[in-house]
Design a protein around this motif. Sequence first.
Motif, PDB file in Angstrom:
ATOM      1  N   GLU A  47      45.315 -53.469   9.519  1.00 18.48           N
ATOM      2  CA  GLU A  47      44.424 -54.264   9.980  1.00 18.48           C
ATOM      3  C   GLU A  47      43.442 -53.935  11.102  1.00 18.48           C
ATOM      4  O   GLU A  47      42.186 -54.466  11.033  1.00 18.48           O
ATOM      5  N   ALA A  48      43.714 -53.068  11.965  1.00 20.34           N
ATOM      6  CA  ALA A  48      43.198 -52.593  13.085  1.00 20.34           C
ATOM      7  C   ALA A  48      42.034 -51.520  12.506  1.00 20.34           C
ATOM      8  O   ALA A  48      40.909 -51.363  13.229  1.00 20.34           O
ATOM      9  N   ALA A  49      42.488 -50.640  11.350  1.00 24.65           N
ATOM     10  CA  ALA A  49      41.115 -50.152  10.765  1.00 24.65           C
ATOM     11  C   ALA A  49      39.994 -50.859  10.401  1.00 24.65           C
ATOM     12  O   ALA A  49      38.948 -49.993  10.543  1.00 24.65           O
ATOM     13  N   GLU A  50      39.991 -52.165  10.266  1.00 21.78           N
ATOM     14  CA  GLU A  50      38.821 -53.081  10.062  1.00 21.78           C
ATOM     15  C   GLU A  50      37.853 -52.929  11.607  1.00 21.78           C
ATOM     16  O   GLU A  50      36.772 -53.257  11.310  1.00 21.78           O
ATOM     17  N   LEU A  51      38.336 -52.630  12.416  1.00 20.42           N
ATOM     18  CA  LEU A  51      37.660 -52.659  13.773  1.00 20.42           C
ATOM     19  C   LEU A  51      37.557 -51.334  14.264  1.00 20.42           C
ATOM     20  O   LEU A  51      36.683 -51.227  15.301  1.00 20.42           O
ATOM     21  N   GLY A  52      37.759 -50.104  13.563  1.00 20.32           N
ATOM     22  CA  GLY A  52      37.465 -48.883  14.013  1.00 20.32           C
ATOM     23  C   GLY A  52      38.546 -48.025  14.361  1.00 20.32           C
ATOM     24  O   GLY A  52      39.619 -48.333  14.593  1.00 20.32           O
ATOM     25  N   HIS A  53      38.406 -46.765  14.730  1.00 18.17           N
ATOM     26  CA  HIS A  53      39.425 -45.825  14.785  1.00 18.17           C
ATOM     27  C   HIS A  53      39.912 -46.159  16.238  1.00 18.17           C
ATOM     28  O   HIS A  53      41.126 -45.718  16.253  1.00 18.17           O
ATOM     29  N   LYS A  54      39.128 -46.476  17.220  1.00 21.28           N
ATOM     30  CA  LYS A  54      39.835 -46.628  18.359  1.00 21.28           C
ATOM     31  C   LYS A  54      40.915 -47.674  18.294  1.00 21.28           C
ATOM     32  O   LYS A  54      41.971 -47.684  19.180  1.00 21.28           O
ATOM     33  N   SER A  55      40.558 -48.883  17.507  1.00 22.49           N
ATOM     34  CA  SER A  55      41.661 -49.791  17.300  1.00 22.49           C
ATOM     35  C   SER A  55      43.148 -49.222  16.717  1.00 22.49           C
ATOM     36  O   SER A  55      44.112 -49.783  17.040  1.00 22.49           O
ATOM     37  N   VAL A  56      42.812 -48.500  15.794  1.00 20.66           N
ATOM     38  CA  VAL A  56      44.083 -47.873  15.014  1.00 20.66           C
ATOM     39  C   VAL A  56      44.787 -46.988  16.114  1.00 20.66           C
ATOM     40  O   VAL A  56      46.129 -47.195  16.124  1.00 20.66           O
TER      41      VAL A  56
END
Length: 77
Positions: A47-56
Amino acid sequence: MIVEKNKINIGSKPSAEDVMPLIKTLNKQYGLWTDKDYKKIESELTEAAELGHKSVLEVFTKYYSEYVEFARYGDRA
């Protein structure tokens, strides 16, 4: 027990797609070693990957910050 953090270089301009294979592998290994529900954590990571690497990286760090530290290419160790 003293835990030494692993410092992992993720490159200078990573995308979520660049870091996800590494993060999924680390999640499974650290999840098994620490008895954390790595499958649930992987769902959060996806789910976080949709927001970019920083979220991951933020999600991963939430669970495993005592074991892993991320650096970008050019950051000082």
